[in-house]
Design a protein around this motif. Structure first.
Motif, PDB file in Angstrom:
ATOM      1  N   GLY A 388       0.809  -1.210   0.000  1.00 16.64           N
ATOM      2  CA  GLY A 388       0.000   0.000   0.000  1.00 16.64           C
ATOM      3  C   GLY A 388       0.844   1.263   0.000  1.00 16.64           C
ATOM      4  O   GLY A 388       0.539   2.224  -0.724  1.00 16.64           O
ATOM      5  N   VAL A 389       1.913   1.291   0.804  1.00 14.39           N
ATOM      6  CA  VAL A 389       2.794   2.467   0.864  1.00 14.39           C
ATOM      7  C   VAL A 389       3.485   2.672  -0.476  1.00 14.39           C
ATOM      8  O   VAL A 389       3.598   3.799  -0.984  1.00 14.39           O
ATOM      9  CB  VAL A 389       3.816   2.293   2.002  1.00 14.39           C
ATOM     10  N   TYR A 390       3.948   1.553  -1.079  1.00 19.93           N
ATOM     11  CA  TYR A 390       4.621   1.645  -2.376  1.00 19.93           C
ATOM     12  C   TYR A 390       3.662   2.177  -3.438  1.00 19.93           C
ATOM     13  O   TYR A 390       4.023   3.018  -4.274  1.00 19.93           O
ATOM     14  CB  TYR A 390       5.146   0.264  -2.757  1.00 19.93           C
ATOM     15  N   ALA A 391       2.406   1.696  -3.419  1.00 25.31           N
ATOM     16  CA  ALA A 391       1.410   2.168  -4.381  1.00 25.31           C
ATOM     17  C   ALA A 391       1.085   3.641  -4.153  1.00 25.31           C
ATOM     18  O   ALA A 391       0.886   4.406  -5.108  1.00 25.31           O
ATOM     19  CB  ALA A 391       0.141   1.316  -4.284  1.00 25.31           C
ATOM     20  N   PHE A 392       1.026   4.074  -2.875  1.00 26.99           N
ATOM     21  CA  PHE A 392       0.706   5.466  -2.580  1.00 26.99           C
ATOM     22  C   PHE A 392       1.811   6.397  -3.078  1.00 26.99           C
ATOM     23  O   PHE A 392       1.527   7.474  -3.625  1.00 26.99           O
ATOM     24  CB  PHE A 392       0.511   5.645  -1.078  1.00 26.99           C
TER      25      PHE A 392
END
Length: 796
Positions: A388-392
């Motif tokens: 999720g952090v990488y996608a954000f």
């Protein structure tokens, strides 16, 4: 005289008395004989009835009742019951997992259903034997059975019948008693098991409700080791695998018809997509031009994904293990579809999600908590949060923002799962982890499924507007812009799939399910709303398949090889009829409607239908004749009455002919057979054509014939076999008339070829000073003075 008269009267009186006495004696004798006859007849009927019941009892006993098999089945059900409630009733697990309680609830419901069904069969068998024993006992108690006939012959027959009856009854009664005792023993065992399962269900539901009520408050030792030996169970993985296997096995067995229908739909849809891809390639598209269209890029994987995702809303309450397996298969199919059709960043995200799904699948299988599983959930939380952090951070590279928002929702779920698990809320933590992983899987799958549905519409429009002569362009796929209603439907579908297996949702749905499953009666007809819904769904599915076949049969589905289409349309037409017929029969069977009653209704309405729908029935039968006899096929050039054109489609009731002016004419099938039908392309697509003209008198006819042959040979549409013919027909008024007769390869090329030949003939003849005269007439006007005729009467 007086003495004589007196003596005669006395004698008459004596004779009368003697006659009356004799008549009375005869009357009594005949009455006794009649009564004896009646009693013997009743006695014989009783003997015959006893014999029939004895034979019936022998048949029931000879047929036998699989006592050992039923005993083994009851013991097997009891063993499954003990396995299902292990750790829930008696020595309970220290941590009651929601997954284990849910699986136990499914198993207990299935075991209760199987036990109840077995008890019904045992009860039916018990009633048959008991009813037979009761009939024999009641017949033996008849008083007429023990009447001894007066006649010696009848008395001897009675003795023999009584002896045989007593022997048979003594033998059969003992066997009946033993059989009834055995069945009653099985019935007692089944009743005890049923009572035990019902008690287990009550206890399991109580524990499930308790866990739901304490979901945010109850804390358990999540990171303490589990004493497996103390609980007297196998290792958690073996126990979990066995439980999941039983849950999945029972569901597949109970819904085998629905699962079979799903497999048929997958195969049919895959074949349909493969045909569409082949048609696009036949139209001149390159494989790389179809790259962004799922159903053309990966037909089999696309069919698998679409049917699994849409059909899961039709399946009756699948357990979580079945849904997880279906979603995992969908994930594999979607991975194949997206192999080269998405950008590198999304591909990296998807590969990470795919691997996370496999790990989560392994964790969801586990039903008993142990320390290792807690750390596994934490690892999944960390990986999910990392994705999720990488996608954000790289959200600008995500073109479809719906993916980004649901990835963020899944990341939030993973964060709270991590938090609650560390604080001892095991069930809540695992629940959030599961929903987090499958939120992304379900949204990706559903979104792609909706795109596939739009692609079908897109492809149909492309095929309708396609021109073979225009250069082919790369198909860019479906645009990313969707309406608000689409995203609302996507959210509702995701929400339904996420909460479908929860205790709260099932408690909400069960009353509704019980309502639609409750038998209702209208007169002598019994039905349920569930059967009606099943009937409608099956009819809609069969209609959809028939429409797919109809789409394949339309004239827009171009195939380069014209000969392949000759029998293709007829077989597709027969396939449509078969699909609709099987769909109706399957709908009746699935809805539980007896086919014999439907036959009676159809028979009763047959006469009225025959008179009231003669024209319709005629067209339907004509359609079948066309399909089997094949006087006309798709793309044939036909003439019917005053209409001529190309056969576009062959329907059940009517067919469509596209005229050369572009109009679609609907012709009932009956008229196709009743009128004179000219089919220019039935046996062959070749056609003989001719051109008539004349040359001026004095022309070198041999040279003319030679030049015309050269023109015919140069035209690629003119066939040399059969050889063209050039005939000089007559000496006309102003020319020597001739005719060119030649064959062309296909009817469609007639006008174009004729035009090319006329241009070439005119040019060649002019170059060789050969004149094509036109008709001339000389008009000579002769002036002749005409004297006026005198009037018949003089003017006054």
């Amino acid at each position: 005289m007086d003495s004589i008269v007196k003596e005669i009267g006395i004698k008459n009186r004596i004779n009368q008395l003697m006659l009356e006495s004799k008549a009375e004696n005869e009357k009594k004798a005949r009455q006794e004989k009649y009564i004896n006859y009646q009693k013997v007849q009743k006695q014989n009927r009783i003997f015959n009835l006893i014999e029939l019941e004895v034979q019936n009892a022998k048949f029931l006993l000879t047929r036998g009742y699989a006592y050992k098999d039923i005993t083994a089945e009851i013991h097997q059900l009891k063993e499954w019951e003990e396995f299902a409630v292990k750790g829930i009733v008696g020595k309970k697990f220290r941590v009651m997992t929601d997954r284990n309680l849910s699986s136990t609830s499914i198993l207990l419901d299935e075991l209760l259903k199987r036990t109840s069904n077995r008890l019904k069969k045992i009860s039916v068998e018990n009633q048959q034997l008991s009813r037979t024993q009761e009939k024999i006992d009641s017949l033996v108690a008849e008083k007429n059975l023990y009447y001894v006939p007066i006649d010696s012959v009848a008395r001897e027959i009675y003795r023999l019948q009584s002896l045989k009856m007593n022997t048979d009854i003594n033998l059969i009664s003992e066997r009946l008693k033993n059989a009834v005792d055995s069945i009653q023993t099985l019935e007692i065992m089944g009743d005890q098991l049923k009572f035990k399962i019902e008690s287990d269900i009550i206890e399991n539901d109580r524990l499930r409700k308790l866990e739901v009520d304490q979901l945010f408050t109850k804390k358990v030792p999540v990171f303490e080791r589990l004493d497996i030996k103390k609980l007297m169970i196998e290792d958690p993985l073996t126990f979990s695998l066995k439980t999941n296997y039983l849950v999945l096995y029972f569901y597949l067995i109970n819904n085998k018809n629905s699962i079979l229908m799903m497999l048929i739909l997958i195969i049919g849809t895959a074949v349909y997509f493969k045909l569409q891809k082949r048609k696009f390639l036949d139209l001149g598209y390159e494989k790389n031009m179809l790259f962004n269209i799922y159903i053309l890029n990966s037909p089999i994987a696309t069919a698998l994904l679409a049917v699994l995702n849409l059909y899961q809303f039709v399946l009756p309450m699948p357990p979580l293990i079945f849904s997880i397996i279906a979603w995992t298969i969908s994930t594999i199919a979607l991975t194949i579809m997206m192999w080269k059709s998405i950008n590198t960043f999304i591909w990296k995200i998807w590969v990470a999600i795919f691997l996370l799904n496999l790990v989560a699948f392994f964790d969801i299988i586990i039903l008993i908590h142990f320390v290792g599983e807690s750390f596994l959930i934490l690892a999944i939380n960390c990986l999910g949060i990392g994705i999720g952090v990488y996608a954000f951070k790289n959200r600008a590279q995500i073109q479809r923002k719906v993916y980004f928002w649901y990835i963020i929702i899944a990341t939030i779920f993973q964060f709270f799962s991590f938090y609650y698990l560390l604080n001892g809320h095991y069930n809540l933590g695992k629940f959030l982890m599961t929903k987090a992983v499958y939120t992304i899987i379900v949204v990706f799958s559903l979104y792609s499924t909706f795109i596939i549905v739009k692609e079908i519409n897109l492809i149909s429009k492309i095929l309708e507007a396609d021109d073979e002569d225009e250069p082919k362009k790369t198909l860019n796929g479906i645009p990313h812009q969707f309406t608000l209603g689409f995203y609302l439907i996507l959210f509702l579908c995701w929400f339904l799939l996420m909460i479908r297996n929860t205790y709260t949702f099932q408690n909400f749905v069960d009353p509704f399910r019980n309502t639609i499953s409750e038998p209702r009666s209208i007169g002598n007809i019994t039905f349920t709303f569930e059967n009606i819904l099943t009937f409608i769904v099956v009819i809609l599915l069969s209609s959809f398949l028939a429409r797919v076949v109809s789409f394949l049969a339309s004239d827009n589905q171009i195939i380069k090889n014209k000969n392949k289409t000759k029998n293709f349309g007829s077989w597709l037409f027969l396939s449509r009829i078969t699909i609709v017929t099987l769909g109706v029969l399957l709908a009746f069977a699935s809805a539980g409607i007896p086919l014999d009653k439907i036959t009676l209704i159809i028979s009763a309405l047959g006469v009225g239908i025959g008179f009231g729908m003669q024209s319709l029935v005629n067209n339907l039968i004509s359609g079948l004749i066309i399909a089997f006899e094949k006087p006309v096929s798709l793309d044939d050039i036909i003439e019917v009455g005053t209409q001529s054109g190309k056969m576009k489609s062959i329907g059940i009731r009517s067919s469509v002919v596209t005229t050369f002016d572009g109009a679609d004419v609907i012709i009932p099938n009956g008229e196709l057979l009743n009128q004179n039908l000219t089919n220019w392309t039935l046996g062959s697509s070749s056609r003989r054509s001719e051109i008539r003209f004349g040359v001026a008198y004095g022309t070198d006819l041999e040279l003319t014939k030679k030049l015309l042959f050269e023109i015919l040979e140069k035209n690629e549409n003119v066939l040399m076999k059969p050889m063209p013919a050039i005939w000089f027909t007559r000496f006309g008024d102003s020319s020597i008339d001739l005719v060119l007769k030649y064959w062309i390869s296909h009817f469609d090329f007639d006008n174009e070829t004729r035009s090319e030949l006329i241009i070439a003939i005119d040019k060649t003849l002019k170059e060789n000073n050969i004149v094509i005269p036109f008709s001339q007439q000389d008009i000579h006007i002769i002036n002749k003075e005409i004297e006026p005729e005198p009037d018949s009467e003089p003017e006054i």
